[in-house]
Motif scaffolding. Sequence first.
Motif, PDB file in Angstrom:
ATOM      1  N   LEU A 164       0.832  -1.205   0.000  1.00 32.12           N
ATOM      2  CA  LEU A 164       0.000   0.000   0.000  1.00 32.12           C
ATOM      3  C   LEU A 164       0.869   1.258   0.000  1.00 32.12           C
ATOM      4  O   LEU A 164       0.575   2.228  -0.704  1.00 32.12           O
ATOM      5  N   GLN A 165       1.941   1.235   0.774  1.00 31.15           N
ATOM      6  CA  GLN A 165       2.837   2.393   0.799  1.00 31.15           C
ATOM      7  C   GLN A 165       3.540   2.565  -0.536  1.00 31.15           C
ATOM      8  O   GLN A 165       3.765   3.689  -0.994  1.00 31.15           O
ATOM      9  N   ALA A 166       3.880   1.444  -1.179  1.00 29.45           N
ATOM     10  CA  ALA A 166       4.523   1.524  -2.493  1.00 29.45           C
ATOM     11  C   ALA A 166       3.594   2.163  -3.515  1.00 29.45           C
ATOM     12  O   ALA A 166       4.052   2.788  -4.475  1.00 29.45           O
ATOM     13  N   ALA A 167       2.293   2.028  -3.305  1.00 33.65           N
ATOM     14  CA  ALA A 167       1.307   2.652  -4.202  1.00 33.65           C
ATOM     15  C   ALA A 167       1.009   4.092  -3.798  1.00 33.65           C
ATOM     16  O   ALA A 167       0.171   4.748  -4.419  1.00 33.65           O
ATOM     17  N   GLY A 168       1.685   4.574  -2.740  1.00 32.18           N
ATOM     18  CA  GLY A 168       1.487   5.951  -2.303  1.00 32.18           C
ATOM     19  C   GLY A 168       0.318   6.130  -1.367  1.00 32.18           C
ATOM     20  O   GLY A 168      -0.185   7.237  -1.202  1.00 32.18           O
ATOM     21  N   LEU A 169      -0.136   5.047  -0.716  1.00 30.58           N
ATOM     22  CA  LEU A 169      -1.300   5.103   0.169  1.00 30.58           C
ATOM     23  C   LEU A 169      -0.868   4.941   1.623  1.00 30.58           C
ATOM     24  O   LEU A 169      -0.203   3.963   1.975  1.00 30.58           O
ATOM     25  N   ASP A 170      -1.244   5.907   2.461  1.00 33.88           N
ATOM     26  CA  ASP A 170      -0.949   5.839   3.895  1.00 33.88           C
ATOM     27  C   ASP A 170      -2.074   5.069   4.583  1.00 33.88           C
ATOM     28  O   ASP A 170      -2.923   5.640   5.261  1.00 33.88           O
ATOM     29  N   ILE A 171      -2.075   3.774   4.344  1.00 32.35           N
ATOM     30  CA  ILE A 171      -3.184   2.925   4.806  1.00 32.35           C
ATOM     31  C   ILE A 171      -2.627   1.660   5.439  1.00 32.35           C
ATOM     32  O   ILE A 171      -1.674   1.070   4.936  1.00 32.35           O
ATOM     33  N   SER A 172      -3.222   1.270   6.556  1.00 36.00           N
ATOM     34  CA  SER A 172      -2.885  -0.013   7.163  1.00 36.00           C
ATOM     35  C   SER A 172      -4.079  -0.954   6.971  1.00 36.00           C
ATOM     36  O   SER A 172      -5.233  -0.523   6.975  1.00 36.00           O
ATOM     37  N   LEU A 173      -3.786  -2.212   6.775  1.00 33.14           N
ATOM     38  CA  LEU A 173      -4.824  -3.213   6.527  1.00 33.14           C
ATOM     39  C   LEU A 173      -4.662  -4.347   7.518  1.00 33.14           C
ATOM     40  O   LEU A 173      -3.573  -4.917   7.655  1.00 33.14           O
ATOM     41  N   ARG A 174      -5.738  -4.651   8.225  1.00 36.92           N
ATOM     42  CA  ARG A 174      -5.750  -5.799   9.135  1.00 36.92           C
ATOM     43  C   ARG A 174      -6.808  -6.778   8.648  1.00 36.92           C
ATOM     44  O   ARG A 174      -7.962  -6.401   8.454  1.00 36.92           O
ATOM     45  N   VAL A 175      -6.398  -8.000   8.450  1.00 36.29           N
ATOM     46  CA  VAL A 175      -7.327  -9.053   8.055  1.00 36.29           C
ATOM     47  C   VAL A 175      -7.559  -9.931   9.279  1.00 36.29           C
ATOM     48  O   VAL A 175      -6.613 -10.528   9.806  1.00 36.29           O
ATOM     49  N   GLU A 176      -8.807  -9.974   9.756  1.00 32.83           N
ATOM     50  CA  GLU A 176      -9.102 -10.601  11.039  1.00 32.83           C
ATOM     51  C   GLU A 176     -10.100 -11.745  10.894  1.00 32.83           C
ATOM     52  O   GLU A 176     -10.997 -11.692  10.036  1.00 32.83           O
ATOM     53  N   PRO A 177      -9.957 -12.772  11.743  1.00 30.02           N
ATOM     54  CA  PRO A 177     -10.930 -13.871  11.731  1.00 30.02           C
ATOM     55  C   PRO A 177     -12.275 -13.412  12.287  1.00 30.02           C
ATOM     56  O   PRO A 177     -12.333 -12.799  13.356  1.00 30.02           O
ATOM     57  N   VAL A 178     -13.335 -13.688  11.551  1.00 28.59           N
ATOM     58  CA  VAL A 178     -14.677 -13.264  11.950  1.00 28.59           C
ATOM     59  C   VAL A 178     -15.649 -14.419  11.743  1.00 28.59           C
ATOM     60  O   VAL A 178     -15.368 -15.366  11.013  1.00 28.59           O
ATOM     61  N   SER A 179     -16.805 -14.329  12.372  1.00 27.14           N
ATOM     62  CA  SER A 179     -17.831 -15.346  12.160  1.00 27.14           C
ATOM     63  C   SER A 179     -18.379 -15.237  10.739  1.00 27.14           C
ATOM     64  O   SER A 179     -18.186 -14.233  10.048  1.00 27.14           O
ATOM     65  N   ALA A 180     -19.064 -16.288  10.306  1.00 29.53           N
ATOM     66  CA  ALA A 180     -19.431 -16.436   8.892  1.00 29.53           C
ATOM     67  C   ALA A 180     -20.172 -15.229   8.329  1.00 29.53           C
ATOM     68  O   ALA A 180     -19.982 -14.857   7.165  1.00 29.53           O
ATOM     69  N   ALA A 181     -21.030 -14.593   9.124  1.00 29.30           N
ATOM     70  CA  ALA A 181     -21.828 -13.472   8.627  1.00 29.30           C
ATOM     71  C   ALA A 181     -20.965 -12.298   8.186  1.00 29.30           C
ATOM     72  O   ALA A 181     -21.373 -11.498   7.344  1.00 29.30           O
ATOM     73  N   PHE A 182     -19.762 -12.164   8.748  1.00 25.93           N
ATOM     74  CA  PHE A 182     -18.915 -11.013   8.474  1.00 25.93           C
ATOM     75  C   PHE A 182     -17.750 -11.324   7.535  1.00 25.93           C
ATOM     76  O   PHE A 182     -16.937 -10.445   7.262  1.00 25.93           O
ATOM     77  N   GLU A 183     -17.653 -12.525   7.038  1.00 24.37           N
ATOM     78  CA  GLU A 183     -16.552 -12.866   6.146  1.00 24.37           C
ATOM     79  C   GLU A 183     -16.609 -11.997   4.892  1.00 24.37           C
ATOM     80  O   GLU A 183     -17.643 -11.890   4.246  1.00 24.37           O
ATOM     81  N   GLY A 184     -15.497 -11.364   4.568  1.00 25.42           N
ATOM     82  CA  GLY A 184     -15.426 -10.509   3.396  1.00 25.42           C
ATOM     83  C   GLY A 184     -15.830  -9.065   3.649  1.00 25.42           C
ATOM     84  O   GLY A 184     -15.670  -8.222   2.768  1.00 25.42           O
ATOM     85  N   GLN A 185     -16.334  -8.758   4.852  1.00 25.44           N
ATOM     86  CA  GLN A 185     -16.745  -7.392   5.131  1.00 25.44           C
ATOM     87  C   GLN A 185     -15.532  -6.468   5.266  1.00 25.44           C
ATOM     88  O   GLN A 185     -14.511  -6.827   5.863  1.00 25.44           O
ATOM     89  N   VAL A 186     -15.649  -5.277   4.694  1.00 26.32           N
ATOM     90  CA  VAL A 186     -14.586  -4.273   4.733  1.00 26.32           C
ATOM     91  C   VAL A 186     -15.059  -3.107   5.572  1.00 26.32           C
ATOM     92  O   VAL A 186     -16.155  -2.585   5.357  1.00 26.32           O
ATOM     93  N   PHE A 187     -14.207  -2.692   6.543  1.00 27.98           N
ATOM     94  CA  PHE A 187     -14.591  -1.592   7.421  1.00 27.98           C
ATOM     95  C   PHE A 187     -13.434  -0.599   7.491  1.00 27.98           C
ATOM     96  O   PHE A 187     -12.502  -0.770   8.281  1.00 27.98           O
ATOM     97  N   PRO A 188     -13.444   0.453   6.640  1.00 28.03           N
ATOM     98  CA  PRO A 188     -12.363   1.444   6.655  1.00 28.03           C
ATOM     99  C   PRO A 188     -12.678   2.617   7.585  1.00 28.03           C
ATOM    100  O   PRO A 188     -13.779   3.177   7.553  1.00 28.03           O
TER     101      PRO A 188
END
Length: 297
Positions: free
Chosen positions: A119-143
């Motif tokens: 992300l930094q190489a693309a010029g984006l000051d963004i951190s990404l955390r991928v966390e284990p969640v229950s089935a209903a929330f799999e794939g959900q993105v929360f920025p």
Amino acid sequence: MNGGSLMNADLDRVVAHLAPDPGPGLSDGARQLMHEIMEGDPAPVAKPSAGRWRPGWRLRLTAVGAVAAAVLGATWLGPSWLGLGPDPVAALDIKQEDGYYVITVKDLYADPDNYEAQLQAAGLDISLRVEPVSAAFEGQVFPTSGERYVTEFEPIEEPGDCGKVGGCPVGLKIPIGFKGSADIRLGRAARPGEKYRSITSFDALGEPMHCVPYMNKPVAEVREMLRQRGVTIEEFSVGDPNRQPGNSETKASVPDSYLVNGGSLTEPGKAMVSVWTAPMKEEYVKNVETANGCPLS
């Protein structure tokens, strides 16, 4: 001992110092390849003529050294370098399309530093955390940025109805002109034994008890319902659901006659079940079933 044998012995000593310790070092095939190269007759060396340098034997040693280095490199880099297996891939796929960075996660289990580096190489000051969640929330993105939800980011939704809370994002679009900082959390399926970082009721859309009429049924009956869906009860939350929150206590077991009024999965295949000695009000039960989009029991 002839010159070729001396050279082989010298090369063996060099390789011994270069080979990783501990580790297998060179394979028999790799060593044989180098020996075959070294045992060949040296190329004839022509006399240098005035004003022109002919490398002769020195060039041949350089070529042999390059082959040896290539063999060593192939030994340490593994089969992917030789085309015998897949090469490592980037953790993220980042493209620019129609004024946006289009980001999808290719490796949900990568080290978070890998995400941040890309992300930094693309010029984006963004951190990404991928966390284990229950089935209903799999794939959900929360920025988020600070205390606010970042509305400038757009999820890329899977086409059709995926049957989960809030849809099923498969990627994220970030405006190329975005100059702020942000933290993104992405839900992924948990591995066996991983505790969920985000949970919801086990009767929510996408969860195992969705539209299963379990409320106000005894523990023994609900335990069997869960067992049929690959879930065991890990613990119980015991308290009167009609009173203020915070009045419950956690127990490892309760009488089978206690009545179930809710629950959630804490990790794959394990549930926390809420129980009490008296039934929930029927009006509340109907409201929950309606909210979940289920036919009234």
